[in-house]
Each structure stands twice: as structure tokens, then as C-alpha cells.
Design a protein around this motif. Structure first.
Motif, PDB file in Angstrom:
ATOM      1  N   SER A 187       0.833  -1.207   0.000  1.00 45.55           N
ATOM      2  CA  SER A 187       0.000   0.000   0.000  1.00 45.55           C
ATOM      3  C   SER A 187       0.871   1.261   0.000  1.00 45.55           C
ATOM      4  N   PHE A 188       2.049   1.181   0.619  1.00 46.16           N
ATOM      5  CA  PHE A 188       2.943   2.351   0.642  1.00 46.16           C
ATOM      6  C   PHE A 188       3.652   2.518  -0.704  1.00 46.16           C
ATOM      7  N   THR A 189       4.125   1.374  -1.234  1.00 45.44           N
ATOM      8  CA  THR A 189       4.800   1.414  -2.534  1.00 45.44           C
ATOM      9  C   THR A 189       3.864   1.990  -3.592  1.00 45.44           C
ATOM     10  N   LYS A 190       2.637   1.490  -3.567  1.00 45.69           N
ATOM     11  CA  LYS A 190       1.645   1.856  -4.580  1.00 45.69           C
ATOM     12  C   LYS A 190       1.390   3.358  -4.622  1.00 45.69           C
ATOM     13  N   ASN A 191       1.336   3.988  -3.435  1.00 42.55           N
ATOM     14  CA  ASN A 191       0.927   5.391  -3.365  1.00 42.55           C
ATOM     15  C   ASN A 191       2.073   6.380  -3.183  1.00 42.55           C
ATOM     16  N   MET A 192       3.292   5.870  -3.136  1.00 42.00           N
ATOM     17  CA  MET A 192       4.405   6.760  -2.776  1.00 42.00           C
ATOM     18  C   MET A 192       4.621   7.910  -3.759  1.00 42.00           C
ATOM     19  N   LEU A 193       4.264   7.688  -5.006  1.00 43.31           N
ATOM     20  CA  LEU A 193       4.524   8.730  -6.003  1.00 43.31           C
ATOM     21  C   LEU A 193       3.400   9.751  -6.112  1.00 43.31           C
ATOM     22  N   THR A 194       2.267   9.441  -5.493  1.00 41.67           N
ATOM     23  CA  THR A 194       1.148  10.371  -5.584  1.00 41.67           C
ATOM     24  C   THR A 194       0.767  10.966  -4.228  1.00 41.67           C
ATOM     25  N   SER A 195       1.324  10.419  -3.163  1.00 35.52           N
ATOM     26  CA  SER A 195       0.979  10.927  -1.845  1.00 35.52           C
ATOM     27  C   SER A 195       2.244  11.143  -1.017  1.00 35.52           C
ATOM     28  N   SER A 196       2.438  12.368  -0.570  1.00 37.01           N
ATOM     29  CA  SER A 196       3.664  12.688   0.180  1.00 37.01           C
ATOM     30  C   SER A 196       3.691  11.952   1.518  1.00 37.01           C
ATOM     31  N   LYS A 197       2.494  11.626   2.042  1.00 36.57           N
ATOM     32  CA  LYS A 197       2.474  10.909   3.321  1.00 36.57           C
ATOM     33  C   LYS A 197       2.955   9.475   3.146  1.00 36.57           C
ATOM     34  N   HIS A 198       2.519   8.849   2.050  1.00 34.04           N
ATOM     35  CA  HIS A 198       3.003   7.495   1.783  1.00 34.04           C
ATOM     36  C   HIS A 198       4.496   7.510   1.496  1.00 34.04           C
ATOM     37  N   MET A 199       4.927   8.531   0.796  1.00 35.70           N
ATOM     38  CA  MET A 199       6.359   8.680   0.532  1.00 35.70           C
ATOM     39  C   MET A 199       7.127   8.793   1.843  1.00 35.70           C
ATOM     40  N   ALA A 200       6.582   9.561   2.766  1.00 40.40           N
ATOM     41  CA  ALA A 200       7.233   9.717   4.070  1.00 40.40           C
ATOM     42  C   ALA A 200       7.336   8.368   4.769  1.00 40.40           C
ATOM     43  N   ALA A 201       6.266   7.576   4.665  1.00 42.24           N
ATOM     44  CA  ALA A 201       6.261   6.259   5.309  1.00 42.24           C
ATOM     45  C   ALA A 201       7.329   5.352   4.695  1.00 42.24           C
ATOM     46  N   VAL A 202       7.480   5.412   3.384  1.00 42.09           N
ATOM     47  CA  VAL A 202       8.498   4.589   2.719  1.00 42.09           C
ATOM     48  C   VAL A 202       9.888   5.026   3.156  1.00 42.09           C
ATOM     49  N   LYS A 203      10.122   6.343   3.128  1.00 40.39           N
ATOM     50  CA  LYS A 203      11.450   6.864   3.514  1.00 40.39           C
ATOM     51  C   LYS A 203      11.779   6.503   4.959  1.00 40.39           C
ATOM     52  N   PHE A 204      10.772   6.671   5.822  1.00 39.31           N
ATOM     53  CA  PHE A 204      10.971   6.361   7.239  1.00 39.31           C
ATOM     54  C   PHE A 204      11.317   4.874   7.418  1.00 39.31           C
ATOM     55  N   SER A 205      10.552   4.007   6.740  1.00 36.65           N
ATOM     56  CA  SER A 205      10.776   2.564   6.880  1.00 36.65           C
ATOM     57  C   SER A 205      12.173   2.177   6.392  1.00 36.65           C
ATOM     58  N   LEU A 206      12.580   2.782   5.279  1.00 40.03           N
ATOM     59  CA  LEU A 206      13.903   2.452   4.728  1.00 40.03           C
ATOM     60  C   LEU A 206      15.012   2.931   5.657  1.00 40.03           C
ATOM     61  N   MET A 207      14.801   4.109   6.232  1.00 41.40           N
ATOM     62  CA  MET A 207      15.806   4.644   7.147  1.00 41.40           C
ATOM     63  C   MET A 207      15.905   3.771   8.392  1.00 41.40           C
ATOM     64  N   LEU A 208      14.735   3.400   8.910  1.00 39.19           N
ATOM     65  CA  LEU A 208      14.693   2.555  10.098  1.00 39.19           C
ATOM     66  C   LEU A 208      15.391   1.223   9.829  1.00 39.19           C
ATOM     67  N   ALA A 209      15.071   0.620   8.700  1.00 37.03           N
ATOM     68  CA  ALA A 209      15.692  -0.657   8.337  1.00 37.03           C
ATOM     69  C   ALA A 209      17.205  -0.517   8.303  1.00 37.03           C
TER      70      ALA A 209
END
Ligand code: C2E
Ligand code: MG
Ligand code: MG
Ligand code: MG
Length: 284
Positions: free
Chosen positions: A204-226
Motif C-alpha cells: 500500500s505504501f509502494t503503490k501510493n508513494m509517487l502520488t501521496s507525500s504521506k506514503h512517501m514519508a512512510a516509505v522513507k521512514f521505513s527504509l531509514m529505520l531498516a
């Protein structure tokens, strides 16, 4: 038997629930028979390494070669099967076939990793780790090639119990991945205390990352955390080249999704990696 399975699969079109086809609800008896008759098989969806743009492994996803309904995805039967208390039987069936498949890829020179989905109730079983190690030994696959995926929603609140099993598996070089990360409720404490190996960003995050800045934030946060926790990062549901490009730029280690390939029957997966051009292969 293999030939018949292949023929069945080609003749009977898979039913896609999302396209509004008639919903098929198997009975418990059918599921029981299906398990007995070996109708549940793993399909394999490739993992693409962003550094090399090569396939480095696959996730095993169960499919039911139903005698009359064609190839059924978990959507049709997983809930019922779980409610019947057959989770551990399914896990054993899928893990066994996945280990065998992975070993045969190794034998032909492809040292791939294999990821298998398990549920919390499997991990909670006293003898889970021992049985798994016995299987790996019996079929001749080194533990380090196996990853177990557990969804974040299912992660036990019984942290002590989980910690025990995960630690025991890790001691034996088996990896644990948190699936659908971001959709459940794992705590940072749990992420720090449990020796997980991998974090899978939910589609759901991957799908929306390019159209929603909040989903993008979630992806960036998850990658940083990992990265900061030393976990391998995997993005699910990669469907476009733009998503692929961005995830690579953001340092995601592994990509999985229809852009690379849908889950494939083992014979098709072998064809795919033997001439690994990693072009989209969209048939089922
Ligand atoms: P999951 O482990 O999160 O697997 C990813 C799901 O997303 C799979 O659905 C896969 O086919 C689908 N998928 C992959 N790439 C894309 C994409 O680019 N776009 C879209 N829209 N979907 C994509 P599937 O195979 O229907 O499996 C659903 C869930 O069922 C899995 O989610 C997993 O939680 C569970 N499952 C599958 N196989 C097993 C199994 O052997 N044992 C257990 N316990 N659970 C399983
Ligand atoms: Mg999974
Ligand atoms: Mg997932
Ligand atoms: Mg899922």
C-alpha cells in the motif's frame, strides 16, 4: 503428475477476485482433501537486487491447484484453512516444496534465497525450530538461504515467546522478515529487542508513494529505520519503472512486484531466471 498439474493450470484460467468474477467458497472437506492430495503448491515471485538488477531469490506464495476451479490464490482459502487449524500443515507442505525447489536451483548453479510465509501460531509451536532444521538437513539446503516472513499484524504481543523462537532460529542462521511493515503495530522496542533480519514495506505504501507525500514519508521512514537497525529492506508491490527507480535511489535493497514478475509456477520461474533479462513477465 507434474504434467497433469501443468496442463490443468493452462486449461483452467485462474479466477481473479478483483475482477468481480464469481466468488468461490471451498468447503472444509475440499480443503482437507486438497491438502491430502497435494494440491497446494508454492508459486515463486522473484526478488530483484537493486544493486545488481539481478534476481537473487524468491518468495513462495501458496496456490491451490483445485481439481475443478483452476489455480486459486490464498484469498479463496487461507482464512478457512487457518480456522480449521491447518496452518502448520500448510506451512510444512509449502516449506518442504520450497526447500526442495531452492536446492534444485542451487544444483543448477543459482544460489538463490527463498522466503516462506509463516504464521505466529507456527512459530509458537515448541518444536517448530527443530522440525525446520531437520527438514533443511534432510533436503540439503543451508539454513542461511531460508527466510521466514511473518506479518506485522500477526506479531505476537507475547514478546518473550517470540523472542525465544526468533533467537533460536537466528542462532541457526535462519532469517526472519517482518511482512507488510507499517500495517500492524510492532513497537520500536520490539524491533530493537527481536533479532529480525528483514523489513518488507507493505505494498500500500509502494503503490501510493509517487502520488501521496504521506506514503512517501512512510516509505522513507521505513527504509531509514531498516538501515539504521541493520535490516535488509524489501519493497512489495513494485509495479512501475518510476517506483523502481525511486526505491533504488532511496537505498531499498530488494524489489518485489508485478514489474519484475507475478508469482510463477516453478517451471516458469526457472525459465525466467535462466535467461534473466528481468523483463516484465506478466502471465500468471
Ligand atoms: P504477502 O506475503 O504480503 O504476499 C504479497 C502478496 O502480494 C501476494 O498475494 C502477491 O501475489 C501480491 N503481489 C505481489 N506483487 C504485487 C504487485 O506488484 N501488485 C499487487 N497488487 N499485488 C502483488 P497472494 O499470493 O495472493 O498472497 C496473499 C497473502 O497470503 C500473502 O501476502 C501472505 O500473507 C499469505 N500467504 C501466501 N502464501 C502463504 C503461505 O504459504 N502460508 C501462509 N501462512 N500465508 C501465505
Ligand atoms: Mg510475504
Ligand atoms: Mg506482504
Ligand atoms: Mg500481505
Amino acid at each position: 503428475k507434474q504434467l497433469i498439474a501443468t496442463l490443468n493450470q493452462q486449461m483452467l484460467a485462474p479466477i481473479n477476485p478483483k475482477k468481480g468474477k464469481q466468488h468461490y467458497q471451498p468447503t472444509e472437506q475440499e480443503i482437507y482433501q486438497g491438502l491430502k492430495n497435494g494440491e497446494f503448491v508454492p508459486y515463486f515471485q522473484p526478488h530483484l537486487d537493486t544493486k545488481t538488477d539481478k534476481i537473487t531469490g524468491a518468495e513462495a506464495l501458496v496456490r491451490w491447484h483445485h481439481p475443478t476451479q483452476g489455480v486459486l490464490s490464498p484469498y479463496y482459502f487461507l482464512d478457512t484453512l487457518m480456522k480449521m487449524g491447518f496452518s502448520s500443515i500448510l506451512t510444512e507442505v509449502i516449506i518442504k516444496q520450497s526447500i526442495l525447489a531452492c536446492r534444485s536451483w542451487h544444483q543448477s548453479g543459482f544460489n538463490f534465497h527463498i522466503s516462506v510465509n509463516v504464521s505466529q501460531s507456527d512459530l509458537d509451536k515448541q518444536d517448530f525450530a527443530d522440525n525446520l532444521l531437520r527438514l533443511l538437513h534432510k533436503y540439503g539446503l543451508q539454513s542461511k538461504y531460508l527466510t521466514l516472513e511473518i506479518t506485522e499484524t500477526e506479531l505476537s504481543s507475547n514478546i518473550g515467546k517470540l523472542l525465544n523462537t526468533v533467537s533460536r532460529l537466528r542462532l541457526n542462521d535462519i532469517k526472519i522478515s517482518i511482512d507488510d511493515f507499517g500495517t500492524g503495530h510492532s513497537s520500536l522496542k520490539q524491533l530493537i529487542d527481536t533479532p529480525f533480519s528483514e523489513l518488507k514495506i507493505d505494498q500500500s505504501f509502494t503503490k501510493n508513494m509517487l502520488t501521496s507525500s504521506k506514503h512517501m514519508a512512510a516509505v522513507k521512514f521505513s527504509l531509514m529505520l531498516a538501515k539504521q537497525l541493520g535490516l535488509k529492506s524489501v519493497a512489495e508491490g513494485v509495479e512501475t519503472i518510476e517506483q523502481k527507480k525511486l526505491l533504488k535511489e532511496l537505498g531499498c535493497d530488494i524489489l518485489q512486484g508485478y514489474l519484475i514478475s507475478k508469482p510463477l509456477a516453478e517451471t516458469d520461474f526457472i525459465k525466467l531466471f535462466k535467461n534473466d533479462t528481468t523483463e516484465p513477465l506478466l502471465h500468471h
